[in-house]
Design a protein around this motif. Structure first.
Motif, PDB file in Angstrom:
ATOM      1  N   VAL A  59      31.297  11.608  67.615  1.00 36.37           N
ATOM      2  CA  VAL A  59      31.622  12.791  67.867  1.00 36.37           C
ATOM      3  C   VAL A  59      31.395  13.211  69.496  1.00 36.37           C
ATOM      4  O   VAL A  59      30.493  12.885  69.956  1.00 36.37           O
ATOM      5  N   LEU A  60      32.606  13.595  69.957  1.00 36.91           N
ATOM      6  CA  LEU A  60      32.940  13.830  71.336  1.00 36.91           C
ATOM      7  C   LEU A  60      32.859  15.270  71.487  1.00 36.91           C
ATOM      8  O   LEU A  60      33.602  15.900  70.697  1.00 36.91           O
ATOM      9  N   THR A 111      25.826  18.521  73.694  1.00 42.22           N
ATOM     10  CA  THR A 111      25.475  17.336  74.495  1.00 42.22           C
ATOM     11  C   THR A 111      27.011  16.682  74.558  1.00 42.22           C
ATOM     12  O   THR A 111      27.999  17.271  73.700  1.00 42.22           O
ATOM     13  N   ASP A 112      27.173  15.436  75.096  1.00 37.14           N
ATOM     14  CA  ASP A 112      28.531  15.002  75.284  1.00 37.14           C
ATOM     15  C   ASP A 112      28.933  13.826  74.031  1.00 37.14           C
ATOM     16  O   ASP A 112      30.307  14.261  73.734  1.00 37.14           O
ATOM     17  N   VAL A 113      28.070  13.232  73.514  1.00 32.32           N
ATOM     18  CA  VAL A 113      28.491  12.404  72.399  1.00 32.32           C
ATOM     19  C   VAL A 113      27.659  12.198  71.467  1.00 32.32           C
ATOM     20  O   VAL A 113      26.390  12.069  71.854  1.00 32.32           O
ATOM     21  N   MET A 114      27.748  12.004  70.277  1.00 32.46           N
ATOM     22  CA  MET A 114      26.788  11.786  69.246  1.00 32.46           C
ATOM     23  C   MET A 114      27.345  10.627  68.288  1.00 32.46           C
ATOM     24  O   MET A 114      28.585  10.755  67.971  1.00 32.46           O
ATOM     25  N   LEU A 122      36.348   3.466  61.442  1.00 28.35           N
ATOM     26  CA  LEU A 122      35.787   4.346  62.168  1.00 28.35           C
ATOM     27  C   LEU A 122      36.300   5.846  62.082  1.00 28.35           C
ATOM     28  O   LEU A 122      37.634   5.784  62.230  1.00 28.35           O
ATOM     29  N   SER A 123      35.573   6.886  62.440  1.00 34.07           N
ATOM     30  CA  SER A 123      36.044   8.133  62.693  1.00 34.07           C
ATOM     31  C   SER A 123      35.694   8.724  63.928  1.00 34.07           C
ATOM     32  O   SER A 123      34.474   8.575  64.358  1.00 34.07           O
ATOM     33  N   ILE A 124      36.661   9.132  64.624  1.00 34.42           N
ATOM     34  CA  ILE A 124      36.132  10.013  65.934  1.00 34.42           C
ATOM     35  C   ILE A 124      36.539  11.452  65.713  1.00 34.42           C
ATOM     36  O   ILE A 124      37.597  11.757  65.408  1.00 34.42           O
ATOM     37  N   VAL A 125      35.699  12.413  65.927  1.00 35.07           N
ATOM     38  CA  VAL A 125      36.111  13.798  66.017  1.00 35.07           C
ATOM     39  C   VAL A 125      35.723  14.358  67.231  1.00 35.07           C
ATOM     40  O   VAL A 125      34.512  14.204  67.926  1.00 35.07           O
ATOM     41  N   LEU A 126      36.700  15.159  67.855  1.00 34.20           N
ATOM     42  CA  LEU A 126      36.498  16.129  69.125  1.00 34.20           C
ATOM     43  C   LEU A 126      36.080  17.197  68.766  1.00 34.20           C
ATOM     44  O   LEU A 126      36.773  17.913  68.020  1.00 34.20           O
ATOM     45  N   VAL A 127      35.081  17.922  69.095  1.00 31.21           N
ATOM     46  CA  VAL A 127      34.572  19.192  68.689  1.00 31.21           C
ATOM     47  C   VAL A 127      34.442  19.928  69.874  1.00 31.21           C
ATOM     48  O   VAL A 127      34.421  20.077  70.919  1.00 31.21           O
ATOM     49  N   THR A 128      34.174  21.485  69.440  1.00 31.01           N
ATOM     50  CA  THR A 128      33.807  22.448  70.471  1.00 31.01           C
ATOM     51  C   THR A 128      32.318  22.546  70.829  1.00 31.01           C
ATOM     52  O   THR A 128      31.498  21.685  70.257  1.00 31.01           O
ATOM     53  N   LEU A 129      31.973  23.181  71.914  1.00 30.70           N
ATOM     54  CA  LEU A 129      30.670  23.214  72.553  1.00 30.70           C
ATOM     55  C   LEU A 129      29.785  23.846  71.369  1.00 30.70           C
ATOM     56  O   LEU A 129      28.566  23.268  71.041  1.00 30.70           O
ATOM     57  N   ASP A 130      30.224  24.869  70.687  1.00 29.29           N
ATOM     58  CA  ASP A 130      29.212  25.504  69.585  1.00 29.29           C
ATOM     59  C   ASP A 130      29.245  24.516  68.563  1.00 29.29           C
ATOM     60  O   ASP A 130      28.032  24.307  68.052  1.00 29.29           O
ATOM     61  N   VAL A 131      30.064  23.610  68.053  1.00 27.43           N
ATOM     62  CA  VAL A 131      29.985  22.760  67.076  1.00 27.43           C
ATOM     63  C   VAL A 131      28.895  21.685  67.218  1.00 27.43           C
ATOM     64  O   VAL A 131      27.952  21.393  66.714  1.00 27.43           O
TER      65      VAL A 131
END
Length: 182
Positions: A90-91, A61-64, A37-46
């Motif tokens: 993606v969070l 959005t919050d999570v995808m 599993l991969s989890i990535v925390l990103v900026t609002l723009d991304v």
């Protein structure tokens, strides 16, 4: 179970607890220990870009969740399972921060909830229909409560262990057995 996390959000969060809650959820759902599993925390723009590109919906959005392989529930007597790349979660901590405030809890609690939510999506759960929503959100809540209980239990055990070690030190029993003084 291999869980990779990358924090590209610019917001400092306890990455290891996000991995812990993901691992707990996957264990609870009896996912193969060979899963990845991969989890990535990103900026609002991304997140906004991903949301528009993949969901055709405006704004962040919050999570995808992006499933890679179809997760196959295997019978216990089936041949040995092979590694499965579950996918990516993606969070967006900046988006989640407002939700946490509205819900009256910490950002990390919100990120834990969103992580479990993403795990369930990767495993095929959805909430488009009312019955699906009840099932998914009920399962999500049970996993989070059980995770909280497990964390509280571990803290109690660690506190007891520390108290026991202090007591053993006070009475002089903290030396390793078999050691001799000269």
């Amino acid at each position: 179970m291999s869980i990779e996390i990358a924090n590209e959000s610019g917001i400092d969060v306890e990455d290891e607890t996000i991995v812990d809650v993901a691992r707990f959820a996957l264990d609870r759902m009896e996912v193969s220990p060979l899963a990845e599993l991969s989890i990535v925390l990103v900026t609002l723009d991304v997140m906004e870009d991903l949301h528009e590109r993949w969901m055709d919906l405006p704004g962040a959005t919050d999570v995808m969740a992006f499933p890679m392989d179809e997760y196959n529930v295997r019978r216990p007597d089936a041949p040995e399972s092979s590694p499965a790349l579950l996918g990516d979660i993606v969070l967006c901590p900046a988006f989640a921060k407002d939700q946490a405030k509205q819900a009256g809890h910490a950002l990390l609690d919100e990120l834990h909830l969103l992580t479990v939510h993403g795990v369930l999506h990767l495993l095929g759960y959805d909430h488009a229909e009312p019955e699906e929503e009840r099932e998914m959100f009920g399962l999500q809540q049970r996993i989070l409560v059980d995770y909280g209980d497990a964390i509280a239990d571990a803290r109690r055990r660690n506190a007891q262990r520390s108290a026991d070690e202090r007591l053993l030190g006070i009475v002089g029993l903290d030396e390793p057995r078999g050691s001799t003084e000269s």
